[in-house]
Design a protein around this motif. Sequence first.
Motif, mmCIF file in Angstrom:
data_model
loop_
_atom_site.group_PDB
_atom_site.id
_atom_site.type_symbol
_atom_site.label_atom_id
_atom_site.label_comp_id
_atom_site.label_asym_id
_atom_site.label_seq_id
_atom_site.Cartn_x
_atom_site.Cartn_y
_atom_site.Cartn_z
ATOM 1 N N ASP A 176 0.869 -1.169 0.000
ATOM 2 C CA ASP A 176 0.000 0.000 0.000
ATOM 3 C C ASP A 176 0.910 1.224 0.000
ATOM 4 O O ASP A 176 1.663 1.443 0.945
ATOM 5 C CB ASP A 176 -0.885 -0.019 1.242
ATOM 6 N N PRO A 177 0.849 2.054 -1.054
ATOM 7 C CA PRO A 177 1.729 3.217 -1.117
ATOM 8 C C PRO A 177 1.468 4.228 0.000
ATOM 9 O O PRO A 177 2.312 5.059 0.292
ATOM 10 C CB PRO A 177 1.435 3.827 -2.486
ATOM 11 N N GLU A 178 0.313 4.158 0.632
ATOM 12 C CA GLU A 178 -0.019 5.090 1.716
ATOM 13 C C GLU A 178 0.282 4.519 3.103
ATOM 14 O O GLU A 178 0.054 5.190 4.103
ATOM 15 C CB GLU A 178 -1.494 5.486 1.629
ATOM 16 N N ALA A 179 0.770 3.279 3.165
ATOM 17 C CA ALA A 179 1.029 2.621 4.450
ATOM 18 C C ALA A 179 1.993 3.455 5.298
ATOM 19 O O ALA A 179 3.008 3.934 4.817
ATOM 20 C CB ALA A 179 1.594 1.233 4.222
ATOM 21 N N GLY A 180 1.625 3.642 6.547
ATOM 22 C CA GLY A 180 2.482 4.347 7.491
ATOM 23 C C GLY A 180 2.381 5.863 7.426
ATOM 24 O O GLY A 180 2.989 6.549 8.228
ATOM 25 N N LYS A 181 1.612 6.409 6.502
ATOM 26 C CA LYS A 181 1.488 7.867 6.382
ATOM 27 C C LYS A 181 0.394 8.376 7.313
ATOM 28 O O LYS A 181 -0.644 7.768 7.466
ATOM 29 C CB LYS A 181 1.155 8.275 4.947
ATOM 30 N N ASN B 238 -3.821 15.508 3.185
ATOM 31 C CA ASN B 238 -4.741 15.803 4.276
ATOM 32 C C ASN B 238 -5.663 14.626 4.595
ATOM 33 O O ASN B 238 -6.127 14.497 5.729
ATOM 34 C CB ASN B 238 -5.615 17.017 3.955
ATOM 35 N N LEU B 239 -5.969 13.788 3.606
ATOM 36 C CA LEU B 239 -6.890 12.673 3.812
ATOM 37 C C LEU B 239 -6.239 11.303 3.636
ATOM 38 O O LEU B 239 -6.849 10.290 3.974
ATOM 39 C CB LEU B 239 -8.082 12.789 2.859
ATOM 40 N N VAL B 240 -5.034 11.252 3.099
ATOM 41 C CA VAL B 240 -4.251 10.042 2.872
ATOM 42 C C VAL B 240 -5.108 8.934 2.249
ATOM 43 O O VAL B 240 -5.474 9.027 1.090
ATOM 44 C CB VAL B 240 -3.516 9.576 4.150
ATOM 45 N N HIS B 241 -5.426 7.875 2.995
ATOM 46 C CA HIS B 241 -6.189 6.726 2.460
ATOM 47 C C HIS B 241 -7.583 7.106 1.995
ATOM 48 O O HIS B 241 -8.157 6.448 1.140
ATOM 49 C CB HIS B 241 -6.344 5.620 3.515
ATOM 50 N N LEU B 242 -8.139 8.135 2.574
ATOM 51 C CA LEU B 242 -9.513 8.527 2.260
ATOM 52 C C LEU B 242 -9.598 9.489 1.075
ATOM 53 O O LEU B 242 -10.696 9.917 0.727
ATOM 54 C CB LEU B 242 -10.160 9.170 3.492
ATOM 55 N N TRP B 243 -8.456 9.849 0.479
ATOM 56 C CA TRP B 243 -8.475 10.773 -0.660
ATOM 57 C C TRP B 243 -9.217 10.111 -1.820
ATOM 58 O O TRP B 243 -8.808 9.066 -2.319
ATOM 59 C CB TRP B 243 -7.056 11.142 -1.079
ATOM 60 N N PRO B 244 -10.323 10.710 -2.274
ATOM 61 C CA PRO B 244 -11.180 10.032 -3.239
ATOM 62 C C PRO B 244 -10.947 10.382 -4.710
ATOM 63 O O PRO B 244 -11.681 9.897 -5.568
ATOM 64 C CB PRO B 244 -12.575 10.519 -2.819
ATOM 65 N N LEU B 245 -9.954 11.196 -5.016
ATOM 66 C CA LEU B 245 -9.836 11.729 -6.372
ATOM 67 C C LEU B 245 -8.537 11.328 -7.069
ATOM 68 O O LEU B 245 -7.566 10.936 -6.427
ATOM 69 C CB LEU B 245 -9.936 13.265 -6.325
#
Length: 137
Positions: free
Chosen positions: A32-37, A56-63
């Motif tokens: 997961d490229p967002e792991a640990g952020k 600002n939203l990391v994993h939740l960034w929807p765009l």
Amino acid sequence: MTHRNTARKTLLSVAAVAVTALLAGCGAVGMDPEAGKSPVPLPSPNGTRQAIAKENLVHLWPLTVDRGSIECRKDEQTVFVDESGKAYALNRKAEDAGVTKIDGIRRESEGGWQVGLGAMRSHALALCTTGKDKKKS
């Protein structure tokens, strides 16, 4: 070893492979490229407008775009505005007012589902309250 024990071990092996494949499809296994952020706090809003970015939203960034701004417009229309100035509807009120649907820039998860807009929409709706508070002051 009996035939029954061999069949049981084979069944358990197949089940383990199936569970691993299922978890990989959900993003629970793999890179997961967002792991640990950790998310970076949002900057202060400017009235009913606020800069927002993937960090600002990391994993939740929807765009599929990395940054822009969110706004609360008339009658609680919530929108995302990309860096070129194009506005996209975050809620039905904005769509009904003629703002472009956001589907064209929605990000899909590894499982093929569109990432939800809830986190971004919540921040945008909070700007509606901020704007009303400033008008009362």
